[in-house]
Motif scaffolding. Structure first.
Motif, mmCIF file in Angstrom:
data_model
loop_
_atom_site.group_PDB
_atom_site.id
_atom_site.type_symbol
_atom_site.label_atom_id
_atom_site.label_comp_id
_atom_site.label_asym_id
_atom_site.label_seq_id
_atom_site.Cartn_x
_atom_site.Cartn_y
_atom_site.Cartn_z
ATOM 1 N N GLY A 80 0.782 -1.117 0.074
ATOM 2 C CA GLY A 80 0.151 0.148 0.115
ATOM 3 C C GLY A 80 0.813 1.264 -0.061
ATOM 4 O O GLY A 80 2.095 1.081 0.309
ATOM 5 N N ARG A 81 0.195 2.396 -0.130
ATOM 6 C CA ARG A 81 0.830 3.575 -0.351
ATOM 7 C C ARG A 81 0.567 4.405 0.954
ATOM 8 O O ARG A 81 -0.694 4.813 1.165
ATOM 9 N N LEU A 82 1.202 4.342 1.978
ATOM 10 C CA LEU A 82 1.087 4.951 3.356
ATOM 11 C C LEU A 82 1.851 6.364 3.788
ATOM 12 O O LEU A 82 3.123 5.962 4.084
ATOM 13 N N ASP A 83 1.492 7.243 3.027
ATOM 14 C CA ASP A 83 2.141 8.649 3.268
ATOM 15 C C ASP A 83 2.159 8.888 4.713
ATOM 16 O O ASP A 83 1.532 8.309 5.423
ATOM 17 N N SER A 84 2.875 10.109 5.193
ATOM 18 C CA SER A 84 2.950 10.156 6.537
ATOM 19 C C SER A 84 1.451 10.739 7.067
ATOM 20 O O SER A 84 1.231 10.572 8.271
ATOM 21 N N GLU A 85 0.639 11.297 6.371
ATOM 22 C CA GLU A 85 -0.760 11.653 6.715
ATOM 23 C C GLU A 85 -1.365 10.317 7.170
ATOM 24 O O GLU A 85 -2.107 10.187 8.187
ATOM 25 N N ALA A 86 -1.350 9.153 6.198
ATOM 26 C CA ALA A 86 -1.950 8.099 6.524
ATOM 27 C C ALA A 86 -1.306 7.361 7.657
ATOM 28 O O ALA A 86 -1.950 6.859 8.760
ATOM 29 N N LEU A 87 -0.038 7.307 8.074
ATOM 30 C CA LEU A 87 0.584 6.829 8.951
ATOM 31 C C LEU A 87 0.150 7.669 10.361
ATOM 32 O O LEU A 87 -0.220 6.845 11.317
ATOM 33 N N GLU A 88 0.126 9.001 10.320
ATOM 34 C CA GLU A 88 -0.135 9.439 11.502
ATOM 35 C C GLU A 88 -1.919 9.272 11.866
ATOM 36 O O GLU A 88 -2.037 9.182 12.960
ATOM 37 N N GLU A 89 -2.727 9.222 11.160
ATOM 38 C CA GLU A 89 -3.975 8.757 11.022
ATOM 39 C C GLU A 89 -4.282 7.443 11.937
ATOM 40 O O GLU A 89 -4.819 7.062 12.748
ATOM 41 N N MET A 90 -3.484 6.464 11.202
ATOM 42 C CA MET A 90 -3.356 4.982 11.953
ATOM 43 C C MET A 90 -2.925 5.203 13.407
ATOM 44 O O MET A 90 -3.402 4.259 14.298
ATOM 45 N N ILE A 91 -1.839 5.949 13.856
ATOM 46 C CA ILE A 91 -1.320 5.983 15.013
ATOM 47 C C ILE A 91 -2.344 6.778 15.892
ATOM 48 O O ILE A 91 -2.621 6.118 16.846
ATOM 49 N N ASP A 92 -3.188 7.651 15.363
ATOM 50 C CA ASP A 92 -4.033 8.351 16.302
ATOM 51 C C ASP A 92 -5.131 7.430 16.475
ATOM 52 O O ASP A 92 -5.683 7.240 17.552
ATOM 53 N N GLU A 93 -5.619 6.473 15.600
ATOM 54 C CA GLU A 93 -6.690 5.534 15.666
ATOM 55 C C GLU A 93 -6.358 4.623 16.517
ATOM 56 O O GLU A 93 -6.953 3.936 17.355
ATOM 57 N N GLY A 94 -4.869 4.073 16.721
ATOM 58 C CA GLY A 94 -4.504 3.157 17.372
ATOM 59 C C GLY A 94 -3.927 3.793 18.961
ATOM 60 O O GLY A 94 -3.627 2.815 19.673
ATOM 61 N N GLY A 95 -4.366 5.083 19.330
ATOM 62 C CA GLY A 95 -3.989 5.348 20.586
ATOM 63 C C GLY A 95 -2.502 5.539 21.028
ATOM 64 O O GLY A 95 -2.187 5.659 21.852
ATOM 65 N N GLY A 96 -1.998 6.148 19.785
ATOM 66 C CA GLY A 96 -0.473 6.145 20.083
ATOM 67 C C GLY A 96 0.699 5.215 19.063
ATOM 68 O O GLY A 96 1.514 5.663 19.065
ATOM 69 N N SER A 97 -0.204 4.363 18.519
ATOM 70 C CA SER A 97 0.691 3.417 18.008
ATOM 71 C C SER A 97 -0.063 2.662 16.803
ATOM 72 O O SER A 97 -1.433 2.390 17.043
ATOM 73 N N ALA A 98 0.684 2.116 15.830
ATOM 74 C CA ALA A 98 -0.285 1.382 14.842
ATOM 75 C C ALA A 98 0.691 0.077 14.385
ATOM 76 O O ALA A 98 1.885 0.342 14.213
ATOM 77 N N THR A 99 0.257 -1.035 14.106
ATOM 78 C CA THR A 99 0.947 -2.086 13.721
ATOM 79 C C THR A 99 0.899 -2.482 12.126
ATOM 80 O O THR A 99 -0.415 -2.281 11.690
ATOM 81 N N GLY A 106 6.447 -10.143 8.636
ATOM 82 C CA GLY A 106 6.510 -9.740 9.985
ATOM 83 C C GLY A 106 5.743 -8.471 10.460
ATOM 84 O O GLY A 106 4.796 -7.962 9.532
ATOM 85 N N THR A 107 5.992 -7.747 11.450
ATOM 86 C CA THR A 107 5.181 -6.638 11.958
ATOM 87 C C THR A 107 6.125 -5.391 12.444
ATOM 88 O O THR A 107 7.229 -5.646 12.731
ATOM 89 N N LEU A 108 5.795 -4.422 12.008
ATOM 90 C CA LEU A 108 6.444 -3.132 12.588
ATOM 91 C C LEU A 108 5.459 -2.396 13.220
ATOM 92 O O LEU A 108 4.113 -2.366 12.814
ATOM 93 N N THR A 109 5.993 -1.447 14.176
ATOM 94 C CA THR A 109 4.999 -0.878 14.729
ATOM 95 C C THR A 109 5.472 0.729 14.616
ATOM 96 O O THR A 109 6.645 0.957 14.673
ATOM 97 N N VAL A 110 4.402 1.494 14.167
ATOM 98 C CA VAL A 110 4.706 3.224 14.117
ATOM 99 C C VAL A 110 4.144 3.731 15.255
ATOM 100 O O VAL A 110 3.120 3.363 15.662
ATOM 101 N N MET A 111 4.873 4.752 15.748
ATOM 102 C CA MET A 111 4.304 5.613 16.756
ATOM 103 C C MET A 111 4.750 6.950 16.718
ATOM 104 O O MET A 111 5.990 7.408 16.076
ATOM 105 N N ALA A 112 4.297 8.003 17.563
ATOM 106 C CA ALA A 112 4.859 9.206 17.299
ATOM 107 C C ALA A 112 6.094 9.382 18.357
ATOM 108 O O ALA A 112 6.044 8.632 19.362
ATOM 109 N N ASN A 113 7.165 10.082 17.805
ATOM 110 C CA ASN A 113 8.289 9.997 18.523
ATOM 111 C C ASN A 113 8.420 11.638 18.607
ATOM 112 O O ASN A 113 9.281 12.348 18.150
ATOM 113 N N GLY A 114 7.730 12.373 19.365
ATOM 114 C CA GLY A 114 7.909 13.842 19.532
ATOM 115 C C GLY A 114 7.003 14.427 18.590
ATOM 116 O O GLY A 114 6.388 13.864 17.691
ATOM 117 N N PRO A 115 6.956 15.848 18.419
ATOM 118 C CA PRO A 115 6.148 16.650 17.719
ATOM 119 C C PRO A 115 6.645 16.287 16.108
ATOM 120 O O PRO A 115 7.776 16.683 16.127
#
Length: 153
Positions: A80-99, A106-115
């Protein structure tokens, strides 16, 4: 980088990704990453590869280690095409992280790391920061990262 070119066509012209390109070619993945995708690639820089223990890259590039190399490389690719906006939405929906499930399974976890920063954690607990976001390609998007992500052995 040129948005009309595919992931491989652009990567071969990046002075910061020569190790990644050599690895993709050694693993026989160039044709796949030139396909229609779309793909999201977390692309480690040459400096990221240099941080691995001495001899790791040379060992992975040996023909007898092609399967291991392929596993490491496809661990950096998400369908898929996951730009930064899509990643940020997934992180928000996941309560701070997304798998994210990688092409390797395998799996990766994306998360906010500061502003204004997204980090990517691998299955071994290693964390890479995205240094350059949203490098658009004809068949996906690249996010440049500062560490090599490693799947669990």
């Amino acid at each position: 980088m040129y948005p009309a070119k595919n992931i491989v066509e652009n990567a071969v012209n990046s002075a910061d990704h020569t190790t990644l390109v050599a690895a993709v070619q050694a693993a026989g993945l160039a044709e796949t990453l030139q396909g229609p995708g779309p793909f999201t690639v977390f692309a480690p820089t040459n400096a990221a590869f240099e941080e691995l223990p001495a001899g790791t890259v040379d060992t992975l590039l040996m023909p007898q280690n092609k399967d291991r190399l392929t596993g490491v490389l496809t661990y950096h690719v998400v369908p898929g095409r996951l730009d930064s906006e899509a990643l940020e939405e997934m992180i928000d929906e996941g309560g701070g992280s997304a798998t994210l499930e990688t092409v390797s399974g395998g799996t990766l976890t994306v998360m906010a790391n500061g502003p204004m920063n997204i980090a990517v954690e691998d299955s071994t607990g290693g964390v890479a920061n995205i240094s350059t976001y949203d490098v658009n390609q004809s068949n996906g998007v690249i996010h440049v990262i500062d560490k090599v992500l490693l799947p669990a052995s």
